[in-house]
Design an enzyme around this catalytic site. Structure first.
Site, PDB file in Angstrom:
ATOM      1  N   ASP A  41       2.663  -5.588 -10.070  1.00  0.00           N
ATOM      2  CA  ASP A  41       1.399  -4.775 -10.379  1.00  0.00           C
ATOM      3  C   ASP A  41       1.670  -3.769 -11.314  1.00  0.00           C
ATOM      4  O   ASP A  41       0.965  -2.519 -11.007  1.00  0.00           O
ATOM      5  CB  ASP A  41       0.798  -4.450  -8.964  1.00  0.00           C
ATOM      6  CG  ASP A  41       1.709  -3.542  -8.041  1.00  0.00           C
ATOM      7  OD1 ASP A  41       2.907  -3.717  -8.486  1.00  0.00           O
ATOM      8  OD2 ASP A  41       1.193  -3.154  -7.077  1.00  0.00           O
ATOM      9  N   ASP A 120      10.747  -1.151   1.004  1.00  0.00           N
ATOM     10  CA  ASP A 120      11.067   0.046   0.246  1.00  0.00           C
ATOM     11  C   ASP A 120      11.031   1.038   1.070  1.00  0.00           C
ATOM     12  O   ASP A 120      12.115   2.164   1.024  1.00  0.00           O
ATOM     13  CB  ASP A 120      10.032   0.212  -0.742  1.00  0.00           C
ATOM     14  CG  ASP A 120       8.346  -0.085  -0.340  1.00  0.00           C
ATOM     15  OD1 ASP A 120       8.392  -0.537   0.879  1.00  0.00           O
ATOM     16  OD2 ASP A 120       7.797   0.584  -0.956  1.00  0.00           O
TER      17      ASP A 120
END
Length: 169
Positions: A41, A120
């Site tokens: 994205d 993450d």
């Protein structure tokens, strides 16, 4: 539409396993020394690859670094302007990042299969890589465009903040 907690947990686990697979393929099966990971994205600036090519040596020469990222969390209009400046941060920025194989060697045995908030987030807070740092550009080399992802929803404060980010031209 609200996402159930179990559905979100399954999505987060799938994304973590996807990255584990990519990292394993890259460093263990194909034996690359460096690799760039780019989420689907993001758009990239024209100098995206050159940015990584020109900073890769830092990961080899400086053992206090674990990544180079094309993203800068504070790269907002009015705050950044110099495309040549680099910064160090102890916060993993993600959104287009490069590591060396020696960093994967440190992470592979402890990579989370079921992270509570995302791979993450784990890398930022629970991986044990601190006090190692990342290099980031003053002006980001990636731009986040999607508003239908796991963490970014249309109209959310995060989506609005991401829309105001500068990208290297």
């Amino acid at each position: 539409r609200k996402t159930s907690k179990s559905s979100l947990s399954a999505t987060v686990a799938k994304i973590s396993e996807h990255f584990r697979f990519a990292l394993t393929e890259t460093f263990e099966r194909r034996n690359f020394e460096y690799a760039i990971f780019l989420e689907n994205d993001l758009t990239v600036s024209p100098d995206f690859l050159w940015f990584f090519r020109s900073t890769a040596w830092l990961l080899e020469e400086d053992p206090t670094l674990f990544c180079v990222s094309a993203w800068h969390d504070n790269g907002m209009r009015g705050l950044v302007s110099n495309e040549n400046n680099l910064f160090r941060t102890d916060y993993f920025p993600g959104l287009g990042w490069m590591i060396r194989n020696d960093t994967w060697e440190l992470l592979r045995g402890i990579w989370p299969r079921f992270p509570s908030t995302g791979w993450d987030h784990w890398l930022r807070h629970g991986s044990g890589l601190r006090p190692r740092e990342c290099v980031v550009p003053e002006v980001p080399r990636t731009h986040h465009f999607d508003t239908r992802g796991t963490n970014v929803k249309a109209g959310s404060p995060l989506a609005k903040a991401l829309a105001d980010m500068v990208e290297s031209r």
